[in-house]
Design an enzyme around this catalytic site. Structure first.
Site, PDB file in Angstrom:
ATOM      1  N   HIS A 144      -1.012  -9.519  -0.662  1.00  0.00           N
ATOM      2  CA  HIS A 144      -0.406  -9.080  -1.923  1.00  0.00           C
ATOM      3  C   HIS A 144       1.040  -8.727  -1.602  1.00  0.00           C
ATOM      4  CE1 HIS A 144      -0.945  -5.098  -0.124  1.00  0.00           C
ATOM      5  NE2 HIS A 144      -2.112  -5.557   0.257  1.00  0.00           N
ATOM      6  N   ARG A 188      -1.649   6.302   5.678  1.00  0.00           N
ATOM      7  CA  ARG A 188      -0.713   6.311   4.542  1.00  0.00           C
ATOM      8  C   ARG A 188      -1.405   6.572   3.210  1.00  0.00           C
ATOM      9  NH1 ARG A 188      -1.282   1.188   6.651  1.00  0.00           N
ATOM     10  NH2 ARG A 188      -1.750  -0.555   5.260  1.00  0.00           N
ATOM     11  N   THR A 203       0.795  -1.232   0.000  1.00  0.00           N
ATOM     12  CA  THR A 203       0.000   0.000   0.000  1.00  0.00           C
ATOM     13  C   THR A 203       0.832   1.290   0.000  1.00  0.00           C
ATOM     14  OG1 THR A 203      -1.840  -1.103   1.075  1.00  0.00           O
ATOM     15  CG2 THR A 203      -1.753   1.289   1.301  1.00  0.00           C
ATOM     16  N   HIS A 238      -2.242  -1.665  -5.683  1.00  0.00           N
ATOM     17  CA  HIS A 238      -1.804  -3.057  -5.894  1.00  0.00           C
ATOM     18  C   HIS A 238      -3.056  -3.896  -6.067  1.00  0.00           C
ATOM     19  CE1 HIS A 238      -3.269  -3.802  -1.884  1.00  0.00           C
ATOM     20  NE2 HIS A 238      -2.609  -2.731  -1.485  1.00  0.00           N
TER      21      HIS A 238
HETATM   22 ZN   LIG Z   1      -3.204  -1.292  -0.320  1.00  0.00          ZN
END
Ligand SMILES: [Zn+2]
Length: 540
Positions: free
Chosen positions: A481, A159, A75, A347
């Site tokens: 991921h 974030r 991320t 992503h």
């Molecule tokens: Zn993410």
């Protein structure tokens, strides 16, 4: 005379402002859908309406083969890459969390202990873009107008708001579980704007929770997804792995975690984004404003239930409606064709390994905690070094240089030993000496992704790459991921609105090209770490 001069000056200023305005959109909206795989644009299309994703694809320009050019695909580096056009090697945000050698502990991407929360005294407020080495396209636009435009950045995840907003955002807002409110930090302001406080006072998260979460359509009609009670699905915080997800009686932190892991998190974020556009008068000034929105709930839900779940299908059917309403709002508030919007993702995500296995596809998971313990036990036995591996994070091994030196052990032999051990793990396909990536036996595309993701000051010493559909994850349920493979690295990218004509692009472009393209469209300097190229078909 003085009056004449003043009015002349007034008209000149007005003229310059209009001249500039006509070459730039009134507003740029960056819409990042956290964990949106590219195929979700099409996978659920049978039940998408005409005004959401389908409108973006019908009226906008879709770069159908957009890839992330680095690994690991997480991320924080994702949001950073979109807005800087740069890669972890250059921008310094190598992951969400990494091992910080100087403080000998983990570092969170937007952690900043020198600031405090505004709107909350919880730890969630101690955040800023201080770890980001490069400028963002939002910074460059601010610089280009001598700070006469505005950037507002919004996401439930800190974030997801902070990194897109760059170093010069006028406001960055993220969600705090403790106060159940949007907050910011002292990096940005000394108090919340009145409109944010007023929005927070409405107590909307509780209202959303009282609606619970049931499917939009009868559950038997979700033909694109597997069984709702599959054992590889995780549970909603305080709840179950099946519909209806009851949330109305949850309390405290659990209630807010469940709120995040529900489509209401997206509704709430877009509702707040609309309030920001209205209250900050975005798109109404003489200079191009920038609104960055990241929808975090898609990621929380994806992690818990996986891409083949009714939960994900339902989330995207609902998001389609939310996007339709948001575009309608922007049309009315800013004006059709006057704003430029791009939709992309930070992503994608892998299928849940147990689900993949159930369909006879190879897949698996490994706990990196267990891996670190077994490596250290073996190194202690064979080399007499205690805790020779200091950290194992982001598919990288950080050597404990002090311990190795203290024991007068052979560092090269230790490294070799670790690499051999890692390669013997069934799910690992490649092990790379990060001091010599060029020598690694990797296909050029994967080698470039490793190189772009490698930061000499911050990264570990050894990296391992899993076979496709393998990843590090403790439990049996849910997914994640981070891999260099298409399910994680292939993202949607659709340009819509100002100067955009309908079309589709088949050739490969990269996440790093997004900021370069924005810079070309807006005629501002590229962000200072940008390595992308403008997509000619979008700029025209
Ligand atoms: Zn993410």
């Amino acid at each position: 005379m003085k009056r004449l001069l003043l009015s002349l000056l007034f008209f000149c200023t007005l003229f310059t402002a209009f001249a500039q305005q006509s070459e730039r959109p009134a507003l740029v909206v960056g819409l990042v859908v956290d964990q949106m795989r590219w195929d979700y644009l099409y996978r659920y299309a049978d039940r998408y309406g005409n005004d959401g994703f389908k409108r973006l694809l019908r009226e906008g320009f879709s770069c159908d083969n957009t890839f992330i050019p680095y690994t690991p695909t997480y991320t924080a580096p994702g949001h950073t890459c979109i807005y800087t056009g740069s890669v972890p090697s250059l921008h310094g945000i190598i992951s969400n969390t990494w091992w910080d050698r100087s403080s000998d502990t983990t570092m969170y991407c937007t952690q900043d202990n020198s600031v405090h929360g505004i709107g909350s005294s919880s730890k969630a407020g101690k955040m800023s873009p201080r770890n980001l080495w490069a400028s963002t396209i939002t910074d460059e636009l601010r610089l280009s107008t001598n700070f006469r435009n505005k950037t507002v950045a919004i996401a439930l995840k800190d974030r997801g708001a902070i990194l897109p907003g760059g170093h010069t955002a006028n406001g960055a807002y993220w969600f705090d579980n403790e106060t159940e409110s949007w907050i910011t930090s002292s990096f940005y302001a000394n108090a919340l704007p009145a409109w944010v406080s007023a929005f927070n006072k409405r107590g909307l998260p509780r209202e959303y929770l009282s609606r619970n979460w049931n499917t939009l359509y009868p559950i038997g009609t979700y033909a694109q997804s597997g069984r709702d009670t599959a054992y590889w699905e995780g549970v909603q915080p305080g709840g179950t792995n099946f519909f209806p997800h009851r949330m109305d009686s949850l309390k405290g932190h659990t209630a807010m975690e469940a709120f995040r892991v529900s489509p209401w998190g997206n509704s709430f974020t877009l509702q707040f984004a609309q309030e920001a556009v209205r209250s900050e008068r975005l798109g109404k000034g003489a200079f191009t404003d920038f609104l960055t929105v990241s929808l975090s709930s898609t990621d929380y839900i994806g992690h818990a239930f996986g891409p083949n779940s009714i939960e994900i299908e339902d989330t995207y059917l609902r998001l389609d409606r939310e996007i339709a309403a948001f575009l309608k709002f922007l049309d009315a508030q800013v004006g059709k064709g006057k704003y430029l919007l791009f939709l992309t993702a930070d992503h994608g995500a892998a299928h849940t390994p147990a689900y993949a296995n159930s369909q006879r596809l190879p897949a698996g998971r490994i706990s990196d905690y267990a891996l670190m313990d077994s490596l250290n036990a073996a190194l202690n036995r064979d080399f007499g070094v205690t805790r020779a591996v200091r950290s194992l994070i982001n598919y990288q091994v950080y050597l404990n240089e002090e311990k190795i030196e203290e024991a007068h052990a052979d560092r090269a032999a230790i490294k070799h030993f670790i690499m051999n051990r890692l390669l013997r793990i069934p799910g690992v396909s490649k092990v790379i000496d990060l001091d010599n990536i060029a020598a690694a036996p990797l296909p050029p595309k994967i080698r470039d992704m490793v190189l772009n993701g490698y930061n000499q000051k911050l990264s570990g010493n050894i990296q391992y790459v899993f076979k496709p559909q393998w990843f590090d994850w403790g439990g049996v349920t849910g997914t994640t991921h981070g891999a260099p493979y298409p399910y994680d690295a292939h993202i949607p990218l659709v340009w819509f609105g100002w100067k955009q004509k309908p079309g589709r692009l088949v050739r490969e472009v990269y996440m790093t090209d997004i900021a370069a393209t924005l810079a070309a469209l807006l005629r501002v300097q590229m962000p200072n770490g940008c390595i992308g190229q403008p997509i000619g078909e979008v700029v025209r």
